[in-house]
Design an enzyme around this catalytic site. Structure first.
Site, PDB file in Angstrom:
ATOM      1  N   CYS A   2      50.478  41.247  41.180  1.00 33.91           N
ATOM      2  CA  CYS A   2      51.328  40.351  41.957  1.00 33.91           C
ATOM      3  C   CYS A   2      50.759  40.250  43.366  1.00 33.91           C
ATOM      4  CB  CYS A   2      52.739  40.913  42.037  1.00 33.91           C
ATOM      5  SG  CYS A   2      53.450  41.290  40.444  1.00 33.91           S
ATOM      6  N   ARG A  27      46.970  35.801  42.233  1.00 31.23           N
ATOM      7  CA  ARG A  27      47.246  37.172  41.771  1.00 31.23           C
ATOM      8  C   ARG A  27      48.383  37.210  40.771  1.00 31.23           C
ATOM      9  NH1 ARG A  27      45.077  40.995  45.204  1.00 31.23           N
ATOM     10  NH2 ARG A  27      46.574  42.501  44.412  1.00 31.23           N
ATOM     11  N   TRP A  75      53.465  38.433  38.597  1.00 35.03           N
ATOM     12  CA  TRP A  75      52.870  38.414  37.254  1.00 35.03           C
ATOM     13  C   TRP A  75      53.702  39.408  36.480  1.00 35.03           C
ATOM     14  CZ3 TRP A  75      50.092  41.767  33.940  1.00 35.03           C
ATOM     15  CH2 TRP A  75      49.441  41.138  32.869  1.00 35.03           C
ATOM     16  N   ASN A 101      54.317  45.397  43.872  1.00 34.71           N
ATOM     17  CA  ASN A 101      53.212  45.137  42.944  1.00 34.71           C
ATOM     18  C   ASN A 101      52.885  46.466  42.297  1.00 34.71           C
ATOM     19  OD1 ASN A 101      50.954  44.289  41.575  1.00 34.71           O
ATOM     20  ND2 ASN A 101      49.600  44.395  43.365  1.00 34.71           N
ATOM     21  N   GLY A 102      52.995  46.547  40.980  1.00 37.01           N
ATOM     22  CA  GLY A 102      52.694  47.799  40.291  1.00 37.01           C
ATOM     23  C   GLY A 102      53.730  48.056  39.200  1.00 37.01           C
ATOM     24  N   GLU A 493      29.899  35.457  27.773  1.00 35.30           N
ATOM     25  CA  GLU A 493      30.525  34.963  29.006  1.00 35.30           C
ATOM     26  C   GLU A 493      30.943  33.513  28.848  1.00 35.30           C
ATOM     27  OE1 GLU A 493      31.830  36.159  31.433  1.00 35.30           O
ATOM     28  OE2 GLU A 493      31.934  34.542  32.898  1.00 35.30           O
ATOM     29  N   LYS A 497      34.748  32.163  29.379  1.00 33.21           N
ATOM     30  CA  LYS A 497      35.079  31.076  30.325  1.00 33.21           C
ATOM     31  C   LYS A 497      35.890  29.996  29.623  1.00 33.21           C
ATOM     32  CE  LYS A 497      34.677  32.457  33.596  1.00 33.21           C
ATOM     33  NZ  LYS A 497      34.379  33.817  33.360  1.00 33.21           N
ATOM     34  N   GLU A 500      39.503  31.191  28.343  1.00 28.11           N
ATOM     35  CA  GLU A 500      40.518  31.624  29.327  1.00 28.11           C
ATOM     36  C   GLU A 500      41.038  30.465  30.166  1.00 28.11           C
ATOM     37  OE1 GLU A 500      39.503  34.232  32.565  1.00 28.11           O
ATOM     38  OE2 GLU A 500      37.434  33.614  32.522  1.00 28.11           O
ATOM     39  N   HIS A 516      25.557  36.817   9.242  1.00 26.43           N
ATOM     40  CA  HIS A 516      26.353  37.960   8.761  1.00 26.43           C
ATOM     41  C   HIS A 516      27.841  37.646   8.822  1.00 26.43           C
ATOM     42  CE1 HIS A 516      22.674  40.307   8.729  1.00 26.43           C
ATOM     43  NE2 HIS A 516      22.391  39.714   9.878  1.00 26.43           N
ATOM     44  N   LYS A 615      44.319  37.228  38.516  1.00 24.50           N
ATOM     45  CA  LYS A 615      42.943  37.394  38.985  1.00 24.50           C
ATOM     46  C   LYS A 615      42.448  38.817  38.807  1.00 24.50           C
ATOM     47  CE  LYS A 615      39.049  36.330  40.716  1.00 24.50           C
ATOM     48  NZ  LYS A 615      38.093  35.606  39.848  1.00 24.50           N
TER      49      LYS A 615
HETATM   50  C1  AGP Z   1      36.929  36.583  33.956  1.00 20.11           C
HETATM   51  O1  AGP Z   1      36.816  35.193  34.189  1.00 20.11           O
HETATM   52  C2  AGP Z   1      38.347  37.085  34.096  1.00 20.11           C
HETATM   53  N1  AGP Z   1      38.921  36.688  35.327  1.00 20.11           N
HETATM   54  C3  AGP Z   1      38.460  38.565  33.811  1.00 20.11           C
HETATM   55  O2  AGP Z   1      37.831  38.839  32.582  1.00 20.11           O
HETATM   56  C4  AGP Z   1      37.824  39.483  34.870  1.00 20.11           C
HETATM   57  O3  AGP Z   1      36.422  39.357  34.860  1.00 20.11           O
HETATM   58  C5  AGP Z   1      38.191  40.932  34.537  1.00 20.11           C
HETATM   59  O4  AGP Z   1      39.594  41.063  34.591  1.00 20.11           O
HETATM   60  C6  AGP Z   1      37.537  41.960  35.484  1.00 20.11           C
HETATM   61  O5  AGP Z   1      37.990  41.725  36.793  1.00 20.11           O
HETATM   62  P1  AGP Z   1      37.246  42.512  37.994  1.00 20.11           P
HETATM   63  O6  AGP Z   1      35.821  42.028  38.012  1.00 20.11           O
HETATM   64  O7  AGP Z   1      38.009  42.136  39.211  1.00 20.11           O
HETATM   65  O8  AGP Z   1      37.323  43.980  37.673  1.00 20.11           O
END
Ligand code: AGP
Length: 620
Positions: A2, A27, A75, A101-102, A493, A497, A500, A516, A615
C-alpha cells in the site's frame, strides 16, 4: 503493498495528501482515503473504494479543512476492497486515525482481547485492530497521568506496536493533537520528508520529492514524531535515534508522465538513458574491466568466489537467469538462479565461497528480503542489485550496486530490467577479468555495451510498427514465447510482460522444449513469439519456427537486421541491430515490452495499474 502519506505543516493538507497518493498509486489501488485534523480538533475522514480519482471527486464534493493529515492507497490483504475496509481506520473513541502498510499477523488475538473490553469494529481489516489498540493504551496512559500530554500519542503507539506480530509502516494522528503526526515501521518502508515549516511521511520518495528532496529513511522498530518545525526519531524501546538525512537523487519531473500516455511507455523510452546511467563510471576500458563500487569485497574475496546464487522474483528473476548465463559464459563461475520465495524455505547446502546476489527493483519484495535474511543468517556474503535507494534490501545486504534507473512507476518492470542486465554484464566482466576473460574480449564486450543505448533507440523508433503487429494478435487467448540460451530468460520475460498487463495467458519456454509438450498447443489462434537473433543457436531456433509454421501456428520473430531468410519463415518480423550474443538480451527485451504494451492498450487494460497487482509485493 500500500501507499502511505502524512503531512503536518501550514498548507491545506487535502491537496498535498491526494497528490501524494496519486504518486503512490502504483503501490496499490483498490481503495483510498484521507483523514484530516481541522483546527476545531475534529477529524474529517474521506475514503472510498476504487482509484484515487474517486477519492479526489469525493473530496471536491466534500472538502476537508485542516493542515495535518494522513492518506492511504490500498492493496487489499485482509478484507476485500470496500469503502468500509478502506483506510484510514479509527479507534473506538473516534479520536485516533491510522493508515497502515503491512500485515498484523496476530490481529485476531488482539481483536478478541479488545472485543472482550467492549470494542466494536466496522471493518474486516487487521489495521482497524491496531487503531483500537493504540486508542486503548492512549486512554490508559492519559487516565493514569503517567505520560506528559505531548508524548501521549507516541507513547501509546509504542506500547501498541510492542504487542504486534507482523509488519507495518504506519501514520497516526489524534484529533486532540492537531499539530502532531506519528509514524513507525517494521518491514514496510517509511520515510520522513523534511520541509520548511512542514514535514512529511511517505512510503517512498516519489510522493514527497515535489516538496523536498531531503529525506530520512526509517529503520525497523523506529518511531517518529513529527511537528511542522521539528521531528524526533526513537526506537520502540524509546532510545533516541540521530536521523541520517539523504538527498533524493531524482527530481519531481521523473515521477511525472510528461507527454506519455502511460508511465510504462515513458519508462520503455527512457531505457537508452537508464542503461547509460547504469554503466556510467563503471567501465574502465584502459584495464578492459568494470568497476562496481559498493560490493564491499576485496579483489581477493571476489577472486575466491566459486559459486554464485541469484535470488529474485518476477522480472528480476528473469534478469538473474540472464546473469546465470553471463557468469558461466564470461566469468566461468558456476551460477544458479533461485526463486526467492523458494530459496527462503529450502535448506540449500551453500559453501563458504558462495556469493548470494539479491536482485530487486523496489528493494521491498518480502520474499526477496526474507531470502536475504536467510542467506545472511547462514553467514553467506549477500549482495544486492537494487533500484530504490535506502530500501530495505539495500540496507540489509552486505554491499551492492544501485541500478540508477530512477523511479519506476509502471507496475510492469521495464527500465529496471535492462538496468539489471547492464549491471550483471558489468559484474560478469569484472569477475571474468579476474579469471580467464582476456583483455581483448573484455574490451570488446565493454565497447559494444557502450553502443547499446543507441541500438535501443533504433528499436524504440519501431514502436508504431510493433503496434500494428500487436493489432493482428490482440484478440488471441494465449501466446507462446520461445528462445534458446541467452534468449530463454527473455522468452520468460516477454510472456510475463504480456500476461501481467493484457491479461492474455502466455508462457515462455526454451525453444527446444516445444517438442516435449507445448507444441500440442499450436494452432492458428495461438501466436508464437520467437527470439531468433543471429547467434550460436540461430539455425536451431529457425527449425523450431518451421515446426510451428508447419502446424499453422502464427509466428512473430525478433531477428537481426539484414536477416532476409527469416522473412520466409515468420508471419511478422521485428528487427533489432546486431550485437554480441551476450548483449542481445538488452535488445530483444525491448520489442517484447512494446508488443505487450500496445496489445494491453488495444485491449483497454490499465497498463500502469494492472488488476490484482502492485508494484512491489511486500506481503507474503
Ligand atoms: C514485473 O513486471 C512485475 N512487476 C513483478 O514480477 C516484479 O518484477 C517482481 O514483483 C519483483 O519486484 P522487485 O524487482 O521490486 O523485487
Amino acid at each position: 503493498m500500500c501507499g502511505i502519506i502524512g503531512y503536518v505543516g501550514q498548507k491545506p493538507a487535502q491537496n498535498i495528501l491526494v497528490d501524494g497518493l496519486r504518486r503512490l498509486e502504483y503501490r496499490g489501488y483498490d481503495s483510498a482515503g484521507v483523514c484530516i485534523v481541522d483546527d476545531g480538533r475534529r477529524f474529517q475522514v474521506r475514503k472510498k473504494m476504487g482509484r484515487i480519482q474517486e477519492l479526489s471527486a469525493l473530496i471536491r464534493q466534500q472538502p476537508a479543512q485542516g493542515t495535518t493529515g494522513i492518506g492511504h492507497t490500498r492493496w487489499a490483504t485482509h478484507g476485500p476492497p470496500s469503502d468500509e475496509n478502506a483506510h484510514p481506520h479509527l479507534d473506538q473513541s473516534g479520536t485516533i486515525a491510522l493508515v497502515h502498510n503491512g500485515v498484523i499477523e496476530n490481529h485476531q488475538q488482539l481483536k478478541e482481547k479488545l472485543l472482550a473490553r467492549g470494542h466494536s469494529f466496522l471493518s474486516q481489516t487487521d489495521t482497524e485492530v491496531l487503531a483500537h489498540l493504540i486508542g486503548e493504551y492512549y486512554l490508559e496512559d492519559r487516565d493514569a497521568g503517567s505520560v506528559s500530554n505531548g508524548d501521549l500519542l507516541t507513547h501509546a503507539v509504542r506500547r501498541a506496536l510492542k504487542d504486534v506480530v507482523g509488519t507495518y509502516g504506519i501514520a497516526v494522528v489524534h484529533s486532540e493533537h492537531p499539530r502532531t503526526l506519528v509514524g513507525a515501521r517494521r518491514g514496510s518502508p517509511l520515510l520522513v520528508g523534511i520541509g520548511r515549516s512542514e514535514n512529511f511521511l511517505a512510503s517512498d520518495a516519489s510522493a514527497v520529492v515535489v516538496h523536498t528532496r531531503r529525506v530520512v529513511y526509517l529503520n525497523d522498530f523506529e518511531i517518529v514524531t513529527l511537528m511542522e518545525e521539528d521531528f524526533q526519531i526513537s526506537t520502540i524501546d524509546a532510545a533516541e535515534v540521530s536521523p541520517k538525512i539523504h538527498e533524493v537523487e531524482f527530481g519531481a519531473e521523473e515521477v511525472e508522465r510528461g507527454e506519455f500516455p502511460h508511465f510504462m511507455l515513458k519508462e520503455i523510452f527512457e531505457q537508452p538513458q537508464t542503461v547509460q546511467n547504469a554503466m556510467r563510471g563503471r567501465i574502465h576500458l584502459s584495464e578492459a574491466t568494470a568497476h562496481l563500487g559498493g560490493l564491499n569485497l576485496a579483489p581477493a574475496e571476489l577472486r575466491a568466489v566459486d559459486r554464485i546464487i541469484f535470488i529474485a522474483c518476477g522480472t528480476a528473476l528473469h534478469s538473474a537467469l540472464v546473469g546465470e548465463y553471463l557468469m558461466e559464459d564470461l566469468a566461468r563461475i558456476p551460477a544458479e538462479c533461485e526463486y526467492a520465495s523458494e530459496f527462503r524455505y529450502r535448506n540449500a547446502p551453500v559453501e563458504k565461497n558462495t556469493l548470494v546476489f539479491a536482485i530487486s527493483q523496489s528493494g521491498e519484495t518480502i520474499d526477496t528480503l526474507a531470502a536475504v535474511r536467510e542467506s545472511r543468517r547462514k553467514g553467506h556474503k549477500t549482495l544486492g542489485i537494487v533500484n530504490v535507494v535506502g530500501s530495505t534490501v539495500a540496507r540489509e545486504v552486505d554491499g551492492g550496486t544501485y541500478m540508477h534507473a530512477g523511479p519506476e512507476i509502471g507496475v510492469a518492470a521495464t527500465k529496471s530490467f535492462t538496468a539489471q542486465l547492464t549491471i550483471l554484464t558489468l559484474l560478469a566482466v569484472l569477475m571474468g577479468r579476474m579469471r580467464h576473460l582476456s583483455a581483448t574480449r573484455g574490451a570488446e564486450i565493454l565497447k559494444e555495451l557502450e553502443k547499446i543505448p543507441q541500438k535501443m533507440r533504433q528499436i524504440i523508433e519501431q514502436t508504431e510498427a510493433i503496434a500494428s503487429i500487436g493489432k493482428k494478435y490482440c484478440e488471441a487467448r494465449s501466446f507462446l514465447f520461445l528462445g534458446r540460451q541467452y534468449q530463454f530468460p527473455i522468452a520468460l520475460e516477454g510472456a510475463l510482460k504480456l500476461k501481467e498487463i493484457s491479461y492474455i495467458h502466455a508462457e515462455g519456454y526454451p525453444a527446444a522444449e516445444m517438442k516435449h509438450g507445448p507444441i500440442a498447443l499450436i494452432d492458428p489462434r495461438t501466436p508464437s513469439v520467437f527470439l531468433a537473433p543471429q547467434n550460436s543457436v540461430y539455425e536451431k531456433t529457425v527449425s523450431n519456427i518451421e515446426e510451428v509454421r508447419a502446424r499453422s501456428g502464427p509466428v512473430i520473430a525478433v531477428a537481426t537486421e539484414g536477416d532476409t531468410e527469416i522473412l520466409k519463415k515468420a508471419n511478422n518480423v521485428i528487427y533489432i541491430p546486431d550485437t554480441l550474443e551476450c548483449l542481445q538480451p538488452l535488445l530483444t527485451a525491448i520489442p517484447l515490452q512494446l508488443l505487450a504494451y500496445h496489445i494491453a492498450v488495444m485491449r483497454g487494460c490499465d497498463v500502469d495499474k494492472p488488476r490484482n497487482l502492485a508494484k512491489s509485493v511486500t506481503v507474503e
